[in-house]
Design a protein around this motif. Structure first.
Motif, PDB file in Angstrom:
ATOM      1  N   GLY A   1       0.802  -1.215   0.000  1.00 38.37           N
ATOM      2  CA  GLY A   1       0.000   0.000   0.000  1.00 38.37           C
ATOM      3  C   GLY A   1       0.832   1.260   0.000  1.00 38.37           C
ATOM      4  N   MET A   2       1.998   1.206   0.621  1.00 42.66           N
ATOM      5  CA  MET A   2       2.837   2.393   0.777  1.00 42.66           C
ATOM      6  C   MET A   2       3.534   2.788  -0.518  1.00 42.66           C
ATOM      7  SD  MET A   2       5.726   3.160   3.691  1.00 42.66           S
ATOM      8  CE  MET A   2       6.794   1.791   3.233  1.00 42.66           C
ATOM      9  N   ILE A   3       4.021   1.813  -1.290  1.00 37.25           N
ATOM     10  CA  ILE A   3       4.822   2.150  -2.470  1.00 37.25           C
ATOM     11  C   ILE A   3       4.217   1.669  -3.783  1.00 37.25           C
ATOM     12  CG2 ILE A   3       6.996   2.357  -1.227  1.00 37.25           C
ATOM     13  CD1 ILE A   3       7.699  -0.438  -1.941  1.00 37.25           C
ATOM     14  N   GLY A   4       2.967   1.187  -3.753  1.00 44.60           N
ATOM     15  CA  GLY A   4       2.248   0.950  -5.001  1.00 44.60           C
ATOM     16  C   GLY A   4       2.559  -0.334  -5.719  1.00 44.60           C
ATOM     17  N   ILE A   5       2.966  -1.365  -4.989  1.00 45.24           N
ATOM     18  CA  ILE A   5       3.204  -2.664  -5.611  1.00 45.24           C
ATOM     19  C   ILE A   5       2.255  -3.679  -4.990  1.00 45.24           C
ATOM     20  CG2 ILE A   5       5.620  -2.176  -6.118  1.00 45.24           C
ATOM     21  CD1 ILE A   5       6.375  -3.810  -3.652  1.00 45.24           C
ATOM     22  N   GLY A   6       2.068  -4.817  -5.663  1.00 43.97           N
ATOM     23  CA  GLY A   6       1.188  -5.833  -5.107  1.00 43.97           C
ATOM     24  C   GLY A   6       1.768  -6.485  -3.870  1.00 43.97           C
TER      25      GLY A   6
ATOM     26  N   ILE B   1      -4.746 -13.093   3.168  1.00 42.64           N
ATOM     27  CA  ILE B   1      -5.782 -12.172   2.700  1.00 42.64           C
ATOM     28  C   ILE B   1      -6.271 -11.297   3.851  1.00 42.64           C
ATOM     29  CG2 ILE B   1      -8.199 -12.044   1.943  1.00 42.64           C
ATOM     30  CD1 ILE B   1      -7.556 -14.500   0.137  1.00 42.64           C
ATOM     31  N   VAL B   2      -6.521 -11.926   5.011  1.00 39.55           N
ATOM     32  CA  VAL B   2      -6.953 -11.174   6.192  1.00 39.55           C
ATOM     33  C   VAL B   2      -5.900 -10.125   6.559  1.00 39.55           C
ATOM     34  CG1 VAL B   2      -7.467 -11.315   8.671  1.00 39.55           C
ATOM     35  CG2 VAL B   2      -8.366 -13.056   7.096  1.00 39.55           C
ATOM     36  N   ALA B   3      -4.624 -10.532   6.537  1.00 39.12           N
ATOM     37  CA  ALA B   3      -3.529  -9.606   6.857  1.00 39.12           C
ATOM     38  C   ALA B   3      -3.484  -8.451   5.865  1.00 39.12           C
ATOM     39  CB  ALA B   3      -2.195 -10.354   6.866  1.00 39.12           C
ATOM     40  N   SER B   4      -3.699  -8.752   4.589  1.00 40.08           N
ATOM     41  CA  SER B   4      -3.600  -7.714   3.554  1.00 40.08           C
ATOM     42  C   SER B   4      -4.717  -6.686   3.668  1.00 40.08           C
ATOM     43  CB  SER B   4      -3.628  -8.355   2.158  1.00 40.08           C
ATOM     44  OG  SER B   4      -4.909  -8.885   1.854  1.00 40.08           O
ATOM     45  N   LEU B   5      -5.919  -7.130   4.032  1.00 37.97           N
ATOM     46  CA  LEU B   5      -7.042  -6.204   4.153  1.00 37.97           C
ATOM     47  C   LEU B   5      -6.843  -5.219   5.308  1.00 37.97           C
ATOM     48  CD1 LEU B   5     -10.049  -8.626   3.494  1.00 37.97           C
ATOM     49  CD2 LEU B   5      -9.051  -6.952   1.927  1.00 37.97           C
ATOM     50  N   ILE B   6      -6.066  -5.629   6.299  1.00 43.44           N
ATOM     51  CA  ILE B   6      -5.747  -4.743   7.417  1.00 43.44           C
ATOM     52  C   ILE B   6      -4.564  -3.836   7.083  1.00 43.44           C
ATOM     53  CG2 ILE B   6      -4.961  -4.646   9.837  1.00 43.44           C
ATOM     54  CD1 ILE B   6      -6.310  -7.401  10.209  1.00 43.44           C
ATOM     55  N   ALA B   7      -3.514  -4.426   6.508  1.00 42.29           N
ATOM     56  CA  ALA B   7      -2.239  -3.728   6.365  1.00 42.29           C
ATOM     57  C   ALA B   7      -2.153  -2.803   5.154  1.00 42.29           C
ATOM     58  CB  ALA B   7      -1.096  -4.746   6.300  1.00 42.29           C
ATOM     59  N   ALA B   8      -2.750  -3.167   4.016  1.00 46.15           N
ATOM     60  CA  ALA B   8      -2.606  -2.357   2.799  1.00 46.15           C
ATOM     61  C   ALA B   8      -3.147  -0.923   2.969  1.00 46.15           C
ATOM     62  CB  ALA B   8      -3.272  -3.051   1.606  1.00 46.15           C
ATOM     63  N   PRO B   9      -4.338  -0.728   3.562  1.00 45.02           N
ATOM     64  CA  PRO B   9      -4.795   0.653   3.779  1.00 45.02           C
ATOM     65  C   PRO B   9      -3.891   1.437   4.727  1.00 45.02           C
ATOM     66  CG  PRO B   9      -6.632  -0.886   3.953  1.00 45.02           C
ATOM     67  CD  PRO B   9      -5.374  -1.706   3.924  1.00 45.02           C
ATOM     68  N   LEU B  10      -3.330   0.757   5.730  1.00 51.14           N
ATOM     69  CA  LEU B  10      -2.404   1.430   6.649  1.00 51.14           C
ATOM     70  C   LEU B  10      -1.149   1.871   5.902  1.00 51.14           C
ATOM     71  CD1 LEU B  10      -2.638  -0.943   9.774  1.00 51.14           C
ATOM     72  CD2 LEU B  10      -3.717   1.306   9.463  1.00 51.14           C
TER      73      LEU B  10
ATOM     74  N   LYS C   1      10.865  10.932  -2.857  1.00 52.47           N
ATOM     75  CA  LYS C   1      12.209  10.366  -2.988  1.00 52.47           C
ATOM     76  C   LYS C   1      12.423   9.241  -1.984  1.00 52.47           C
ATOM     77  CE  LYS C   1      13.693  13.040  -6.280  1.00 52.47           C
ATOM     78  NZ  LYS C   1      13.940  12.478  -7.635  1.00 52.47           N
ATOM     79  N   VAL C   2      11.857   9.395  -0.798  1.00 50.67           N
ATOM     80  CA  VAL C   2      11.948   8.345   0.218  1.00 50.67           C
ATOM     81  C   VAL C   2      11.213   7.092  -0.249  1.00 50.67           C
ATOM     82  CG1 VAL C   2      11.295   7.689   2.577  1.00 50.67           C
ATOM     83  CG2 VAL C   2      12.174   9.984   2.112  1.00 50.67           C
ATOM     84  N   LEU C   3      10.036   7.278  -0.831  1.00 47.25           N
ATOM     85  CA  LEU C   3       9.262   6.149  -1.344  1.00 47.25           C
ATOM     86  C   LEU C   3      10.035   5.400  -2.436  1.00 47.25           C
ATOM     87  CD1 LEU C   3       5.735   7.840  -1.593  1.00 47.25           C
ATOM     88  CD2 LEU C   3       6.430   6.083   0.040  1.00 47.25           C
ATOM     89  N   GLN C   4      10.632   6.150  -3.360  1.00 43.14           N
ATOM     90  CA  GLN C   4      11.420   5.525  -4.423  1.00 43.14           C
ATOM     91  C   GLN C   4      12.622   4.780  -3.850  1.00 43.14           C
ATOM     92  OE1 GLN C   4      12.478   8.245  -7.574  1.00 43.14           O
ATOM     93  NE2 GLN C   4      10.407   9.077  -7.730  1.00 43.14           N
ATOM     94  N   GLY C   5      13.265   5.360  -2.848  1.00 46.74           N
ATOM     95  CA  GLY C   5      14.430   4.729  -2.231  1.00 46.74           C
ATOM     96  C   GLY C   5      14.072   3.439  -1.522  1.00 46.74           C
ATOM     97  N   ILE C   6      12.943   3.428  -0.811  1.00 43.70           N
ATOM     98  CA  ILE C   6      12.494   2.213  -0.122  1.00 43.70           C
ATOM     99  C   ILE C   6      12.255   1.094  -1.128  1.00 43.70           C
ATOM    100  CG2 ILE C   6      10.587   1.187   1.191  1.00 43.70           C
ATOM    101  CD1 ILE C   6      10.242   3.915   2.568  1.00 43.70           C
ATOM    102  N   LEU C   7      11.553   1.407  -2.209  1.00 43.70           N
ATOM    103  CA  LEU C   7      11.262   0.399  -3.225  1.00 43.70           C
ATOM    104  C   LEU C   7      12.541  -0.116  -3.873  1.00 43.70           C
ATOM    105  CD1 LEU C   7       9.280  -1.207  -4.911  1.00 43.70           C
ATOM    106  CD2 LEU C   7       9.081   0.736  -6.463  1.00 43.70           C
ATOM    107  N   ALA C   8      13.454   0.787  -4.199  1.00 38.85           N
ATOM    108  CA  ALA C   8      14.715   0.384  -4.839  1.00 38.85           C
ATOM    109  C   ALA C   8      15.504  -0.581  -3.966  1.00 38.85           C
ATOM    110  CB  ALA C   8      15.560   1.628  -5.142  1.00 38.85           C
TER     111      ALA C   8
END
Length: 258
Positions: free
Chosen positions: A21-26, A216-225, A236-243
């Protein structure tokens, strides 16, 4: 299936979906190696590569739904990108997930390793500053976007990922999409992709249902957070985390392959 095993699978799903949810990946870029390596390290029976890809495919579908829902009112979803890349990646992911049954365990891992390596290289390519561009002025090459999405779909369908970890660098580096629009829109495209990937895995019997439901249960809780956290972080921080996540995962996968 004791309580320790359930907690382990839940935490793997929670961590992966929060980052999703934070950096836009599945989230499969993180959950795939975690599911593959953490359970046996703790003394549990190891999942096979096919089982991991099947569990990841189903779980990513729900993590993407939760992430897109969290971004739905922020104006970052690019409908044209979703249409062109979503349709192409849906077709590619179904082809990849259905054909994955003919690959060996090593073959699935090698495909995953190649995808992670490509994504890692792309994330470290210098990016032109596009984050200052107004959202309603964003344009892109529609044919190029569709072709790249189809190719990503085939590879990601094989490993049970929805391709978000490749879509994000493609959208940032090749299509020049602003970071926050990339994060939100890639989750929507990932959602479409995961429909094809999940269908292929279910048809070919590659899904272990109990761990999939826990994740699935974990994802429904964590992805919105995670989405909420991502809105407040510097791009830039988001890009760095993903990289860094992609790089570490790629190195780990190739160490085990070689």
């Amino acid at each position: 299936m004791d309580i320790t095993w359930i907690i382990t699978i839940f935490l793997i799903g929670f961590v992966g979906s929060f980052v999703s949810g934070m950096i836009g990946i599945g989230g499969a870029i993180i959950k795939y190696p975690m599911l593959l390596y953490i359970p046996p390290l703790l003394g549990f029976t190891a999942f096979t590569a096919h089982e991991v890809s099947g569990i990841s495919a189903v779980e990513v579908l729900f993590a993407s739904i939760a992430g897109v829902w969290a971004y739905r009112k922020d104006g970052y979803l690019n409908k044209a990108l979703i249409l062109y890349m979503g349709g192409a990646i849906l077709a590619g992911s179904f082809v990849g997930s259905f054909s994955s049954q003919y690959l060996s365990e090593a073959g699935v891992n090698i495909v995953y390793g190649i995808l992670a390596l490509i994504a890692a290289v792309m994330m470290f390519i210098p990016k032109k500053q596009v984050d200052d561009k107004p959202m309603d002025e964003v344009t892109f090459n529609k044919l190029l976007a569709a072709v790249l999405a189809f190719i990503v779909g085939i590879g990601s369908g094989i490993v049970g990922a929805a391709g978000g970890f490749l879509l994000v660098p493609i959208m940032l580096v090749v299509l020049k999409i602003p970071t926050r629009m990339t994060i939100a829109t890639s989750l929507a495209i990932t959602l479409i992709s995961s429909v094809g990937g999940t269908t292929g895995k279910l048809i070919t019997g590659q899904v272990e249902y109990y761990p999939a439901v826990i994740m699935i249960v974990a994802s429904l809780i964590a992805a919105p957070l995670g989405a909420k956290a991502g809105k407040s972080l510097n791009t830039k921080v988001l890009q760095g985390i993903l990289a860094m996540l992609i790089l570490v995962t790629a190195v780990k996968i190739w160490i085990n392959i070689l």
